[in-house]
Scaffold this active site. Structure first.
Site, PDB file in Angstrom:
ATOM      1  N   ASP A 107      -6.213  -4.548   0.219  1.00  0.00           N
ATOM      2  CA  ASP A 107      -5.011  -4.682   0.562  1.00  0.00           C
ATOM      3  C   ASP A 107      -4.719  -6.345   0.519  1.00  0.00           C
ATOM      4  O   ASP A 107      -4.372  -6.442  -0.711  1.00  0.00           O
ATOM      5  CB  ASP A 107      -5.030  -4.309   2.043  1.00  0.00           C
ATOM      6  CG  ASP A 107      -3.621  -3.716   2.705  1.00  0.00           C
ATOM      7  OD1 ASP A 107      -2.694  -4.255   2.228  1.00  0.00           O
ATOM      8  OD2 ASP A 107      -3.652  -2.822   3.416  1.00  0.00           O
ATOM      9  N   LYS A 135      -3.725  -1.682  -3.577  1.00  0.00           N
ATOM     10  CA  LYS A 135      -2.527  -1.962  -3.263  1.00  0.00           C
ATOM     11  C   LYS A 135      -2.101  -3.469  -3.765  1.00  0.00           C
ATOM     12  O   LYS A 135      -2.024  -4.215  -2.671  1.00  0.00           O
ATOM     13  CB  LYS A 135      -2.303  -2.193  -1.586  1.00  0.00           C
ATOM     14  CG  LYS A 135      -1.787  -0.801  -0.909  1.00  0.00           C
ATOM     15  CD  LYS A 135      -1.592  -0.924   0.097  1.00  0.00           C
ATOM     16  CE  LYS A 135      -1.821   0.354   1.240  1.00  0.00           C
ATOM     17  NZ  LYS A 135      -1.759   0.463   2.588  1.00  0.00           N
ATOM     18  N   VAL A 157      -0.473   4.688   4.178  1.00  0.00           N
ATOM     19  CA  VAL A 157      -1.413   5.777   3.674  1.00  0.00           C
ATOM     20  C   VAL A 157      -2.866   6.204   4.506  1.00  0.00           C
ATOM     21  O   VAL A 157      -3.312   5.269   4.893  1.00  0.00           O
ATOM     22  CB  VAL A 157      -1.591   5.714   2.222  1.00  0.00           C
ATOM     23  CG1 VAL A 157      -0.647   5.635   1.251  1.00  0.00           C
ATOM     24  CG2 VAL A 157      -2.622   4.386   2.008  1.00  0.00           C
TER      25      VAL A 157
HETATM   26  C1  PRP Z   1      -9.639  -1.778   5.861  1.00  0.00           C
HETATM   27  C2  PRP Z   1     -10.318  -1.259   4.763  1.00  0.00           C
HETATM   28  C3  PRP Z   1     -10.880  -2.512   4.005  1.00  0.00           C
HETATM   29  C4  PRP Z   1      -9.741  -3.545   4.482  1.00  0.00           C
HETATM   30  C5  PRP Z   1      -9.070  -3.906   3.365  1.00  0.00           C
HETATM   31  O1  PRP Z   1     -10.664  -2.001   6.959  1.00  0.00           O
HETATM   32  O2  PRP Z   1     -11.238  -0.382   4.665  1.00  0.00           O
HETATM   33  O3  PRP Z   1     -12.331  -2.706   4.274  1.00  0.00           O
HETATM   34  O4  PRP Z   1      -9.107  -3.059   5.378  1.00  0.00           O
HETATM   35  O5  PRP Z   1      -7.972  -4.797   3.675  1.00  0.00           O
HETATM   36  P1  PRP Z   1      -7.691  -6.289   3.235  1.00  0.00           P
HETATM   37  O6  PRP Z   1      -7.506  -6.309   1.832  1.00  0.00           O
HETATM   38  O7  PRP Z   1      -6.313  -6.679   3.760  1.00  0.00           O
HETATM   39  O8  PRP Z   1      -8.868  -7.161   3.736  1.00  0.00           O
HETATM   40  P2  PRP Z   1     -10.259  -1.754   8.437  1.00  0.00           P
HETATM   41  O9  PRP Z   1     -10.434  -3.128   8.850  1.00  0.00           O
HETATM   42  O10 PRP Z   1      -8.908  -1.257   8.634  1.00  0.00           O
HETATM   43  O11 PRP Z   1     -11.272  -0.808   8.947  1.00  0.00           O
HETATM   44  P3  PRP Z   1     -11.880   0.498   8.444  1.00  0.00           P
HETATM   45  O12 PRP Z   1     -12.561   0.697   7.295  1.00  0.00           O
HETATM   46  O13 PRP Z   1     -12.578   1.165   9.659  1.00  0.00           O
HETATM   47  O14 PRP Z   1     -10.665   1.469   8.534  1.00  0.00           O
END
Ligand code: PRP
Length: 187
Positions: A107, A135, A157
């Site tokens: 992200d 993304k 999503v």
């Molecule tokens: C989400 C996803 C990635 C990270 C990406 O994890 O799994 O690890 O965010 O985001 P970034 O590029 O903005 O750093 P999240 O902390 O939501 O935990 P999860 O995997 O338990 O859903």
């Protein structure tokens, strides 16, 4: 897909189960080709990557071992402060190993960069990242995965590992959530 089987909170299916399956097979073949001749230590980033990793691992033809890491940002995740901490560290050493980090989504890029730095400092033989979703429009820092399943627009999503407030991870497709679900005020 039978539309009546859709979860009621889902707005639209972006990527159907059969598209995910085909792409995971392609990724598995590509990664196996690239790593022919040695084994891969596959590191899943909890929790989102768990489902993708389980499927990807079964498409790899090179010998594999697996481990998991969980990291988190302090405060509100949606604002991506960039301050991350290790919630659960790896069980095994990565020193001298060919490591493949598996992510559900890139992200802002903060997590990917943090992991590259963290694991790179631990003496890996090689380090690559495979992300199911990318993304690019959400980037705050430059970050590139070596393998990407699908590039998606900046939208909310869920499914196939991705959550909203820990829900929807078990949906077999990747989909957008109805706005009224994520626009509901936090209690
Ligand atoms: C989400 C996803 C990635 C990270 C990406 O994890 O799994 O690890 O965010 O985001 P970034 O590029 O903005 O750093 P999240 O902390 O939501 O935990 P999860 O995997 O338990 O859903």
């Amino acid at each position: 897909m039978d539309p009546t089987a859709l979860h009621p909170d889902i707005e639209a299916v972006l990527i159907a189960p059969e598209q995910i399956r085909a792409r995971v097979q392609e990724l598995g073949a590509e990664i196996s080709r690239r790593h022919a001749g040695h084994s891969l230590h596959v590191v899943g980033v909890l929790r989102g990557a768990a489902i993708f990793m389980a499927d990807l691992l079964r498409e790899l033809t090179v010998p594999t071992t697996m481990d998991f890491i969980a990291i988190s940002s302090y405060g509100n995740r949606t604002r991506s402060s960039g301050i991350v901490r290790i919630v659960k560290d790896l069980e095994d050493t990565v020193e001298g190993r060919h490591v493949l980090v598996v992510e559900d989504v890139v992200d802002t890029g903060l997590t990917l960069n943090y992991l590259r730095e963290l694991l790179g400092d631990r003496g890996v033989a090689s380090l690559e990242v495979c992300a199911l979703l990318d993304k690019p429009s959400a980037r705050k820092v430059e970050a590139t995965a070596n393998y990407v399943g699908f590039t998606v627009p900046e939208s909310f999503v869920v499914g196939y590992g991705l959550d909203f407030r820990q829900n929807y991870r078990g949906l077999p497709y990747i989909a957008t959530l109805r706005p009224e679900i994520y626009e509901m005020r936090e209690e």
